[in-house]
Enzyme design. Structure first.
Site, mmCIF file in Angstrom:
data_model
loop_
_atom_site.group_PDB
_atom_site.id
_atom_site.type_symbol
_atom_site.label_atom_id
_atom_site.label_comp_id
_atom_site.label_asym_id
_atom_site.label_seq_id
_atom_site.Cartn_x
_atom_site.Cartn_y
_atom_site.Cartn_z
ATOM 1 N N ASP A 21 57.958 32.601 37.257
ATOM 2 C CA ASP A 21 58.108 32.107 38.638
ATOM 3 C C ASP A 21 57.066 32.617 39.633
ATOM 4 O O ASP A 21 57.185 32.354 40.827
ATOM 5 C CB ASP A 21 59.506 32.427 39.214
ATOM 6 C CG ASP A 21 60.550 31.430 38.713
ATOM 7 O OD1 ASP A 21 60.150 30.392 38.167
ATOM 8 O OD2 ASP A 21 61.750 31.704 38.866
ATOM 9 N N LYS A 24 52.367 30.385 37.710
ATOM 10 C CA LYS A 24 51.332 30.116 36.714
ATOM 11 C C LYS A 24 51.116 28.621 36.500
ATOM 12 O O LYS A 24 49.989 28.132 36.476
ATOM 13 C CB LYS A 24 51.714 30.762 35.363
ATOM 14 C CG LYS A 24 51.856 32.260 35.422
ATOM 15 C CD LYS A 24 52.291 32.844 34.091
ATOM 16 C CE LYS A 24 53.705 32.444 33.664
ATOM 17 N NZ LYS A 24 54.757 32.993 34.555
ATOM 18 N N THR A 25 52.217 27.905 36.323
ATOM 19 C CA THR A 25 52.104 26.480 36.024
ATOM 20 C C THR A 25 51.622 25.698 37.242
ATOM 21 O O THR A 25 50.781 24.804 37.145
ATOM 22 C CB THR A 25 53.452 25.942 35.495
ATOM 23 O OG1 THR A 25 53.837 26.745 34.374
ATOM 24 C CG2 THR A 25 53.338 24.494 35.054
ATOM 25 N N HIS A 84 58.245 33.839 28.734
ATOM 26 C CA HIS A 84 57.722 35.149 28.370
ATOM 27 C C HIS A 84 57.594 35.323 26.855
ATOM 28 O O HIS A 84 56.586 35.829 26.363
ATOM 29 C CB HIS A 84 58.645 36.222 28.951
ATOM 30 C CG HIS A 84 58.238 37.598 28.593
ATOM 31 N ND1 HIS A 84 57.030 38.134 28.994
ATOM 32 C CD2 HIS A 84 58.841 38.541 27.834
ATOM 33 C CE1 HIS A 84 56.936 39.362 28.510
ATOM 34 N NE2 HIS A 84 58.013 39.625 27.807
HETATM 35 P P1 GDP Z 1 55.633 30.065 36.529
HETATM 36 O O1 GDP Z 1 56.978 30.394 35.959
HETATM 37 O O2 GDP Z 1 54.819 31.315 36.726
HETATM 38 O O3 GDP Z 1 54.897 29.004 35.782
HETATM 39 O O4 GDP Z 1 55.888 29.532 38.034
HETATM 40 P P2 GDP Z 1 55.918 28.037 38.589
HETATM 41 O O5 GDP Z 1 54.554 27.482 38.683
HETATM 42 O O6 GDP Z 1 56.921 27.263 37.814
HETATM 43 O O7 GDP Z 1 56.411 28.294 40.072
HETATM 44 C C1 GDP Z 1 57.657 28.890 40.365
HETATM 45 C C2 GDP Z 1 58.109 28.526 41.762
HETATM 46 O O8 GDP Z 1 57.214 29.075 42.741
HETATM 47 C C3 GDP Z 1 58.154 27.025 42.007
HETATM 48 O O9 GDP Z 1 59.265 26.725 42.790
HETATM 49 C C4 GDP Z 1 56.865 26.770 42.789
HETATM 50 O O10 GDP Z 1 56.931 25.655 43.618
HETATM 51 C C5 GDP Z 1 56.728 28.047 43.578
HETATM 52 N N1 GDP Z 1 55.310 28.328 43.878
HETATM 53 C C6 GDP Z 1 54.296 28.323 42.994
HETATM 54 N N2 GDP Z 1 53.133 28.603 43.611
HETATM 55 C C7 GDP Z 1 53.424 28.797 44.902
HETATM 56 C C8 GDP Z 1 52.621 29.118 46.054
HETATM 57 O O11 GDP Z 1 51.414 29.287 45.979
HETATM 58 N N3 GDP Z 1 53.279 29.233 47.238
HETATM 59 C C9 GDP Z 1 54.621 29.060 47.343
HETATM 60 N N4 GDP Z 1 55.157 29.204 48.541
HETATM 61 N N5 GDP Z 1 55.399 28.760 46.290
HETATM 62 C C10 GDP Z 1 54.803 28.625 45.088
HETATM 63 MG MG MG Z 2 55.391 28.038 33.973
#
Ligand code: GDP
Ligand code: MG
Length: 389
Positions: A21, A24-25, A84
């Site tokens: 979260d 990354k994606t 993970h």
């Molecule tokens: P991952 O698990 O690392 O791949 O994370 P995700 O890309 O799925 O993002 C997790 C959450 O964080 C989602 O609800 C995104 O919309 C939010 N998010 C991701 N990048 C940003 C950002 O740069 N700013 C904000 N405010 N929210 C973000």
């Molecule tokens: Mg992801």
């Protein structure tokens, strides 16, 4: 007709790592979006990257998503993993052969357990170069972000990563087209271009490619995908399928990368090879495709292993001779039995010389790295010292 892949720039394999979260994606999607506006990528939306692990239609397990893009100076294949466990498995097995990585850390949340674990994993699997994307900077207090950076410098230095560029970005805002944050993603890509060097590729060595996935393409035959570890391959070459049973040879009738045909696949490329007269069930993840005679499958080897401490996610108790974990070598996990030398036991945190007998023969050679897992946890990492038979 398919497009040809033109090798006009150095190719690198990178990926996003970091706590769940932290974005990354979203950042991966944003990179393709920002570069697609400059003709350097095809935009890949979030939902296409973050697929469910089982892609039923193709009947194969996908726990790694590849996207490709190019900056002014390089062509990149970028991997993003859903969870993970996928990081642990793909990184330690070398399925994701990363030349460098973008460590994504939320500027709002700071260092979290998987941030620590991925930094440790990156070091253990030999990822030499990191760039930090301090993400969610759109919502973070700048002073708090300063603090997160300080703590990150300390954590990374503990693992031998120094002078790591840290770029404040917002994947989400860049994806929405906000100019300030589009510029932040461009700055991140410049840092990646500048900081992650083009690795030395062993293009002249005998060909070897660990099998990652096998699929059937209707009307064309069996396609084997993977990252070429060493050497090169061209249409018409004969390759040997080695490991997990009797080996056999096959002729390569097509070489592609990201859906484009290639004249020659080279070390470092993510390739899809079409094999003539091979049934899908004849090739499996965990085997390697190799220049005939250059690789052999074995069950016994001598190795040096390091047992992770409990803090590093490892065991709390020692191991003794007869210990039977899973060994992750290249793209496969096989059960095996450990024999310790003169010492009767080895404690978490220790590095020891052992001999290993695998349940199945796999392509092995001195220098090959592997991970040791049990019950879904990584408990050790090792290197093959010598093949014993
Ligand atoms: P991952 O698990 O690392 O791949 O994370 P995700 O890309 O799925 O993002 C997790 C959450 O964080 C989602 O609800 C995104 O919309 C939010 N998010 C991701 N990048 C940003 C950002 O740069 N700013 C904000 N405010 N929210 C973000
Ligand atoms: Mg992801």
């Amino acid at each position: 007709a398919k497009q040809n892949y033109v090798r006009s720039k150095p190719h690198l394999n990178i990926g996003t790592m970091g706590h769940v979260d932290h974005g990354k994606t979203t950042l991966t999607a944003a990179i393709t979006k920002v570069l697609s506006d400059r003709g350097g990528a095809t935009y890949v939306p979030f939902a296409r990257i973050d697929r469910t692990p089982e892609e039923a239609a193709r009947g194969i397990t996908i726990n790694i998503s590849h996207v490709e893009y190019e900056t002014a100076s390089r062509h990149y294949a970028h991997v993003d993993m859903p969870g993970h466990a996928d990081y642990v498995k793909n990184m330690i097995t070398g399925a994701a052969q990363l030349d460098g990585a973008i460590l994504v850390v939320s500027a709002v949340d700071g260092i979290m357990p998987q941030t620590r674990e991925h930094a440790l994993l990156a070091r253990r699997v030999g990822v030499e170069h990191l760039v930090v994307a301090l993400n969610k900077a759109d919502g973070a207090d700048p002073e708090l972000a300063d603090l997160v950076e300080l703590e990150l410098r300390e954590l990374l230095a503990e693992h031998g990563y120094h002078d790591v560029p840290m770029v404040r970005v917002s994947g989400l805002r860049a994806l929405e087209g906000d100019p300030e944050w589009v510029a932040s993603v461009e700055a991140l890509l410049r840092a990646v271009d500048d900081h992650i060097p083009v690795p030395v590729r062993y293009v002249d060595a005998p060909f070897v490619m660990p099998v990652e996935n096998v699929l059937t393409v209707t009307g064309r035959g069996t396609v084997v995908t993977g990252a070429i570890e060493r050497g090169s391959v061209t249409v018409g070459d004969t390759v040997q399928v080695v490991g997990l049973g009797d080996g056999f040879t096959a002729v390569v009738t097509g070489v592609e990368t990201f859906g484009k045909t290639m004249e020659r696949g080279e070390a470092g490329d993510n390739a899809a090879l079409l094999l003539r007269g091979v049934r899908r069930d004849q090739v499996r993840r965990g085997q390697v495709l190799a220049a005939p005679g250059s690789q052999t499958a074995h069950r016994r080897f001598a190795a040096t292993i390091y047992l992770l401490t409990q803090e590093e996610g490892g065991r709390s108790t020692p191991i003794t001779s007869g210990y039977r974990p899973q060994f992750y070598l290249r793209t496969t996990g096989v059960p095996g039995r450990v024999a310790l030398g003169d010492d009767e036991m080895a404690l978490p945190g220790e590095t020891v010389e052992v001999t290993v007998e695998l349940g199945k023969p796999v392509a092995l050679e001195a220098g090959l790295g592997f991970a040791i897992r049990e019950g879904g946890l990584t408990v050790g990492a090792g290197t093959v010292k010598a093949v014993l038979g």
